[in-house]
Design an enzyme around this catalytic site. Sequence first.
Site, PDB file in Angstrom:
ATOM      1  CG  ASP A  29      -1.876   1.131   1.271  1.00 11.84           C
ATOM      2  OD1 ASP A  29      -2.295   1.600   0.197  1.00 11.84           O
ATOM      3  OD2 ASP A  29      -2.222   1.567   2.377  1.00 11.84           O
TER       4      ASP A  29
ATOM      5  CG  ASP B 263      -0.981   3.016   6.073  1.00 12.23           C
ATOM      6  OD1 ASP B 263      -1.577   3.492   5.097  1.00 12.23           O
ATOM      7  OD2 ASP B 263      -0.706   3.669   7.095  1.00 12.23           O
TER       8      ASP B 263
ATOM      9  CD  GLU C 155      -4.725   1.480  -2.655  1.00  9.20           C
ATOM     10  OE1 GLU C 155      -5.562   0.831  -2.015  1.00  9.20           O
ATOM     11  OE2 GLU C 155      -4.254   2.573  -2.296  1.00  9.20           O
TER      12      GLU C 155
END
Length: 170
Positions: free
Chosen positions: A21, A153, A81
């Site tokens: 992430d 996260d 991501e």
Amino acid sequence: MPPPLADRGDTPPEQRILGLDPGLGTMGFGCILAGSAGLKPVDYGVISTPSQHSIPERLQTLHEDLSQLLRQLRPHQVGLEKLFFYKMGNTIAIAQARGVILLTLAQHHLLPVEFTPAQVKQSLTGYGRADKQAVQAAVARELNLPSLPRPDDAADALAIAITVWHHRFS
């Protein structure tokens, strides 16, 4: 699309899948082991960079810490991501971090699979607009964790790793 390995009588090999992430201040990571026995967490957490450091120093920290993490975890696959923000200031910092992440992965001969936040939510909950709590609950359930993974996260990175596994035959 070929049938799932289990339908062919094969035993799927275990795979270490790393989810990332991206972020400049905090980059989440989550590594899972996936195979015939299901999904198991290997390690998860964050790589943080001090806000008082310059952007180049923070990007160097991301590169060095991610390189070390890749050497330790030795993932077979990596999920990342996709960039998806509306605040321009935030987007630039995330884009710079993503560039370092992509370079570091390339140096380790890893090509990431990329997903939007909506794709991750859809994969884990069946609903592309699920809230953070629903996604974290799905991560905890899929990995048999006793509680929701923290920090956020790291939970997001685990969700990305699980999404890679869910999309392995797509």
